[in-house]
Write an enzyme that holds these catalytic residues in place. Structure first.
Site, PDB file in Angstrom:
ATOM      1  N   GLU A 155      -7.633 -19.086  45.358  1.00  0.00           N
ATOM      2  CA  GLU A 155      -6.368 -18.850  46.048  1.00  0.00           C
ATOM      3  C   GLU A 155      -5.624 -20.144  46.313  1.00  0.00           C
ATOM      4  OE1 GLU A 155      -9.046 -20.230  48.874  1.00  0.00           O
ATOM      5  OE2 GLU A 155      -9.301 -18.126  48.311  1.00  0.00           O
TER       6      GLU A 155
ATOM      7  N   ALA B 111     -12.738 -13.400  48.813  1.00  0.00           N
ATOM      8  CA  ALA B 111     -13.101 -14.600  49.559  1.00  0.00           C
ATOM      9  C   ALA B 111     -12.241 -14.710  50.823  1.00  0.00           C
ATOM     10  CB  ALA B 111     -12.971 -15.824  48.657  1.00  0.00           C
TER      11      ALA B 111
ATOM     12  N   ASP C 243     -20.906 -20.838  45.441  1.00  0.00           N
ATOM     13  CA  ASP C 243     -19.560 -20.599  44.928  1.00  0.00           C
ATOM     14  C   ASP C 243     -18.696 -21.855  44.954  1.00  0.00           C
ATOM     15  OD1 ASP C 243     -19.852 -17.976  44.152  1.00  0.00           O
ATOM     16  OD2 ASP C 243     -19.147 -17.137  46.041  1.00  0.00           O
TER      17      ASP C 243
END
Length: 256
Positions: free
Chosen positions: A116, A157, A45
């Site tokens: 984020e 996450a 990721d």
């Protein structure tokens, strides 16, 4: 009949990813990202996020295959039938967050976040943060280790680890989640419309310094951070129909 797409192959520095990269190039060829129809990313990721950032200006869809530690944003790795998988893949549009971070030195740093934007205390002192939404102060003084704002894709996450809510893809929502809040002690965060304009002011930044991070871009000693969803920049992720992101996010909500 499957239309053959021009593929740009990129991979993380891991041994397995590099080994498979060489094999896939021999099998499917390789095209520069700017000339390709699709970018195929091999890694985890973290590498997927770097691929999205590096190729944002190109606007090419990205199809990831997991050859790293975590692969929530990627498909399972299989070397066979890549063109057929790409032809069947379903698109998911990613809307990143736009962060404008003003530092104590007077500089301003602009960055995007597909997962984020997070604010974190830099020392042993708790952060003191004023939270303003669309021009209205909602929390005059939040005492905490930090605060994050997550997209739906990023809600599983860091946000989930901080006990924030999981957001469905396409929900047009953001998750605002405190990290170890001390006051207000009972505040557990909020779910916000994606159109919300967020201003986070660091109170007493000299005694209680705070850093701001948009995905992997960090700014130290911030005094104010502005966050909003980017309206003019998007990226498209491609997923196998049986492995689409919406289903995985739904499945996460029933994992015990």
């Amino acid at each position: 009949m499957t239309v053959t797409q021009r593929i740009a192959l990129v991979a993380s520095h891991g041994d397995e990813a590099q080994s498979q990269l060489a094999l896939l190039k021999q099998r499917y060829g390789d095209t520069a990202p700017e000339d390709a129809d699709v970018i195929v990313a091999l890694g985890g990721d973290g590498f997927m996020l770097r691929t999205l950032h590096r190729n944002l200006a190109l606007g090419k869809p990205v199809y990831g295959m997991k050859l790293g530690t975590i692969g929530f944003l990627l498909n399972p790795f299989h070397p066979d039938d890549l063109h057929e998988r790409l032809a069947r893949a379903q698109p998911t549009i990613m809307h990143p967050l736009s962060m404008s971070a003003h530092s104590e030195s007077g500089t301003t740093v602009e960055a995007l976040a597909f997962n984020e934007v997070s604010l974190l205390r830099q020392t042993k002192q708790a952060a003191h943060i004023r939270v303003t939404l669309n021009g209205v102060v909602r929390i005059e003084e939040l005492m905490c280790d930090g605060l994050l704002v997550a997209t739906p894709a990023g809600s599983t996450a860091y946000n989930l680890s901080a006990h924030g809510p999981i957001l469905p893809i396409g929900s047009k929502l953001l998750a605002m989640t405190p990290i170890s809040p001390f006051r207000p002690r009972r505040w557990r965060g909020a779910v916000l419309p994606s159109t919300t304009e967020i201003k986070l002011e660091v109170l007493d930044p000299y005694k209680r310094p705070v850093s701001a991070t948009a995905d992997s871009s960090e700014v130290r000693d911030v005094v104010e951070v502005l966050i909003r969803e980017s309206v003019d920049q998007t990226m498209t992720l491609l997923f196998d129909p049986e492995h689409n992101l919406e289903e995985r996010i739904l499945r996460e909500q029933f994992t015990v």
